[in-house]
Write a protein that holds these residues in place. Structure first.
Motif, PDB file in Angstrom:
ATOM      1  N   MET A   1       0.802  -1.135  -0.121  1.00 44.43           N
ATOM      2  CA  MET A   1       0.136  -0.017  -0.008  1.00 44.43           C
ATOM      3  C   MET A   1       1.035   1.271   0.078  1.00 44.43           C
ATOM      4  O   MET A   1       2.056   1.258   0.501  1.00 44.43           O
ATOM      5  CB  MET A   1      -0.896  -0.059   1.198  1.00 44.43           C
ATOM      6  N   SER A   2       0.709   2.263  -0.637  1.00 45.08           N
ATOM      7  CA  SER A   2       1.301   3.139  -0.895  1.00 45.08           C
ATOM      8  C   SER A   2       1.246   4.346   0.019  1.00 45.08           C
ATOM      9  O   SER A   2       0.234   4.323   0.916  1.00 45.08           O
ATOM     10  CB  SER A   2       0.985   3.991  -2.251  1.00 45.08           C
ATOM     11  N   GLY A   3       1.940   5.254   0.363  1.00 48.06           N
ATOM     12  CA  GLY A   3       1.872   6.350   1.586  1.00 48.06           C
ATOM     13  C   GLY A   3       0.758   7.190   1.292  1.00 48.06           C
ATOM     14  O   GLY A   3       0.410   7.832   1.967  1.00 48.06           O
ATOM     15  N   GLY A   4       0.602   7.471  -0.223  1.00 46.64           N
ATOM     16  CA  GLY A   4      -0.661   8.036  -0.682  1.00 46.64           C
ATOM     17  C   GLY A   4      -2.081   7.782   0.104  1.00 46.64           C
ATOM     18  O   GLY A   4      -2.808   8.696   0.372  1.00 46.64           O
ATOM     19  N   VAL A   5      -2.208   6.631   0.401  1.00 51.68           N
ATOM     20  CA  VAL A   5      -3.395   6.087   1.171  1.00 51.68           C
ATOM     21  C   VAL A   5      -3.624   6.852   2.244  1.00 51.68           C
ATOM     22  O   VAL A   5      -4.532   7.471   2.522  1.00 51.68           O
ATOM     23  CB  VAL A   5      -3.300   4.549   1.098  1.00 51.68           C
ATOM     24  N   ALA A  39      -1.483  16.982  -3.746  1.00 55.67           N
ATOM     25  CA  ALA A  39      -2.339  17.457  -5.133  1.00 55.67           C
ATOM     26  C   ALA A  39      -2.724  16.153  -6.023  1.00 55.67           C
ATOM     27  O   ALA A  39      -3.716  15.801  -6.400  1.00 55.67           O
ATOM     28  CB  ALA A  39      -1.719  18.322  -5.932  1.00 55.67           C
ATOM     29  N   LYS A  40      -1.778  15.182  -5.987  1.00 54.68           N
ATOM     30  CA  LYS A  40      -1.861  14.076  -6.886  1.00 54.68           C
ATOM     31  C   LYS A  40      -2.914  13.005  -6.031  1.00 54.68           C
ATOM     32  O   LYS A  40      -3.703  12.504  -6.814  1.00 54.68           O
ATOM     33  CB  LYS A  40      -0.359  13.282  -7.089  1.00 54.68           C
ATOM     34  N   GLN A  41      -2.634  13.021  -4.968  1.00 52.31           N
ATOM     35  CA  GLN A  41      -3.665  12.156  -4.155  1.00 52.31           C
ATOM     36  C   GLN A  41      -5.103  12.607  -4.142  1.00 52.31           C
ATOM     37  O   GLN A  41      -6.085  11.968  -4.270  1.00 52.31           O
ATOM     38  CB  GLN A  41      -3.095  12.059  -2.726  1.00 52.31           C
ATOM     39  N   GLN A  43      -6.353  14.549  -6.690  1.00 51.29           N
ATOM     40  CA  GLN A  43      -6.782  14.443  -7.847  1.00 51.29           C
ATOM     41  C   GLN A  43      -7.400  12.968  -8.144  1.00 51.29           C
ATOM     42  O   GLN A  43      -8.368  12.643  -8.544  1.00 51.29           O
ATOM     43  CB  GLN A  43      -5.600  14.503  -8.941  1.00 51.29           C
ATOM     44  N   LEU A  44      -6.470  11.748  -7.316  1.00 47.94           N
ATOM     45  CA  LEU A  44      -7.104  10.645  -7.654  1.00 47.94           C
ATOM     46  C   LEU A  44      -8.191  10.333  -6.782  1.00 47.94           C
ATOM     47  O   LEU A  44      -9.343   9.749  -7.239  1.00 47.94           O
ATOM     48  CB  LEU A  44      -5.999   9.452  -7.138  1.00 47.94           C
ATOM     49  N   LEU A  45      -8.424  11.050  -5.723  1.00 45.79           N
ATOM     50  CA  LEU A  45      -9.765  10.930  -4.795  1.00 45.79           C
ATOM     51  C   LEU A  45     -10.790  11.669  -5.606  1.00 45.79           C
ATOM     52  O   LEU A  45     -12.022  11.267  -5.587  1.00 45.79           O
ATOM     53  CB  LEU A  45      -9.589  11.441  -3.418  1.00 45.79           C
ATOM     54  N   SER A  46     -10.570  12.637  -6.308  1.00 46.18           N
ATOM     55  CA  SER A  46     -11.489  13.310  -7.183  1.00 46.18           C
ATOM     56  C   SER A  46     -12.171  12.393  -8.427  1.00 46.18           C
ATOM     57  O   SER A  46     -13.128  12.392  -8.483  1.00 46.18           O
ATOM     58  CB  SER A  46     -11.067  14.697  -7.808  1.00 46.18           C
ATOM     59  N   ARG A  47     -11.138  11.886  -8.927  1.00 49.82           N
ATOM     60  CA  ARG A  47     -11.468  11.034 -10.070  1.00 49.82           C
ATOM     61  C   ARG A  47     -12.252   9.889  -9.674  1.00 49.82           C
ATOM     62  O   ARG A  47     -13.306   9.332 -10.569  1.00 49.82           O
ATOM     63  CB  ARG A  47      -9.931  10.391 -10.612  1.00 49.82           C
ATOM     64  N   ALA A  48     -12.120   9.439  -8.469  1.00 49.31           N
ATOM     65  CA  ALA A  48     -12.694   8.220  -8.028  1.00 49.31           C
ATOM     66  C   ALA A  48     -14.211   8.797  -7.279  1.00 49.31           C
ATOM     67  O   ALA A  48     -15.156   7.989  -6.776  1.00 49.31           O
ATOM     68  CB  ALA A  48     -12.217   7.727  -6.792  1.00 49.31           C
ATOM     69  N   GLY A  49     -14.634  10.084  -7.476  1.00 50.46           N
ATOM     70  CA  GLY A  49     -15.570  10.808  -6.818  1.00 50.46           C
ATOM     71  C   GLY A  49     -15.898  10.783  -5.470  1.00 50.46           C
ATOM     72  O   GLY A  49     -16.939  10.849  -4.725  1.00 50.46           O
ATOM     73  N   LEU A  50     -14.559  10.807  -4.795  1.00 48.65           N
ATOM     74  CA  LEU A  50     -14.909  10.864  -3.322  1.00 48.65           C
ATOM     75  C   LEU A  50     -14.802  12.457  -2.874  1.00 48.65           C
ATOM     76  O   LEU A  50     -15.206  12.877  -1.559  1.00 48.65           O
ATOM     77  CB  LEU A  50     -13.765  10.078  -2.596  1.00 48.65           C
ATOM     78  N   ILE A  79      -6.787   5.597  -4.690  1.00 47.93           N
ATOM     79  CA  ILE A  79      -5.223   5.808  -4.606  1.00 47.93           C
ATOM     80  C   ILE A  79      -4.529   4.630  -5.288  1.00 47.93           C
ATOM     81  O   ILE A  79      -3.761   4.787  -6.106  1.00 47.93           O
ATOM     82  CB  ILE A  79      -4.710   6.341  -3.228  1.00 47.93           C
ATOM     83  N   ASP A  80      -4.689   3.515  -4.802  1.00 46.25           N
ATOM     84  CA  ASP A  80      -3.834   2.381  -5.248  1.00 46.25           C
ATOM     85  C   ASP A  80      -4.447   1.505  -6.173  1.00 46.25           C
ATOM     86  O   ASP A  80      -3.799   0.478  -6.544  1.00 46.25           O
ATOM     87  CB  ASP A  80      -3.438   1.609  -3.849  1.00 46.25           C
TER      88      ASP A  80
END
Length: 155
Positions: A1-5, A39-41, A43-50, A79-80
């Motif tokens: 699991m990445s640190g981004g989580v 910001a990258k994390q 963006q990933l949360l945004s793409r997932a609709g969270l 994120i992952d």
């Protein structure tokens, strides 16, 4: 699991009671992490609709749903990704004593155990929501902790 989580979960917890969008730069400063990394994390949360991003002077990020409707698994997968942690490469079909394909019609015991562990892990994360995490912060760090964090983020 990445640190981004971990960063994504922390952001979701502090956003859980925020009535106003919180700028990404403030979230990065609050968590003492690189703004570009966070910001990258986000963006990933945004793409997932969270989370959703609001532009403009009073723009920033906010949750798209009530915190009780966002699970830890939702954040992990945003994120992952949703791929299993273990991927069987059919080791039993390699080497000098390799099993022929017709002897490998069912997954090996290692693949079965790892799949069961992955399913249990995901079910455990699916059972915990952002609201649960926020409540735990209140119980373990004091009820004022998140309120103080949210107030700081709005300054």
């Amino acid at each position: 699991m990445s640190g981004g989580v971990e960063w994504g979960l922390h952001c979701c917890v502090v956003l859980s009671g925020s009535g106003e969008p919180v700028p990404a730069a403030k979230l990065a400063e609050f968590h003492d992490v690189s703004p570009s990394y966070l910001a990258k994390q986000l963006q990933l949360l945004s793409r997932a609709g969270l989370v959703r991003s609001t532009q403009g002077q009073s723009g920033g990020y906010g949750l798209t749903r009530p915190p009780a409707e966002i699970t830890v698994l939702d954040v992990v997968e945003a994120i992952d990704g949703s791929r299993p942690a273990f991927r069987c490469t059919e080791v039993r079909r390699r080497g000098p004593l390799a099993a022929p394909p017709e002897k490998c019609l069912t997954p090996c015991s290692i693949a079965r155990v790892m799949d069961a562990a992955d399913r249990a892990w995901r079910e455990s994360l699916r059972a915990v929501t952002i609201a649960d995490l926020a409540g735990e912060v209140g119980r373990t760090s004091g009820p004022e902790t998140l309120a103080r964090a949210r107030a700081w983020l709005q300054t």
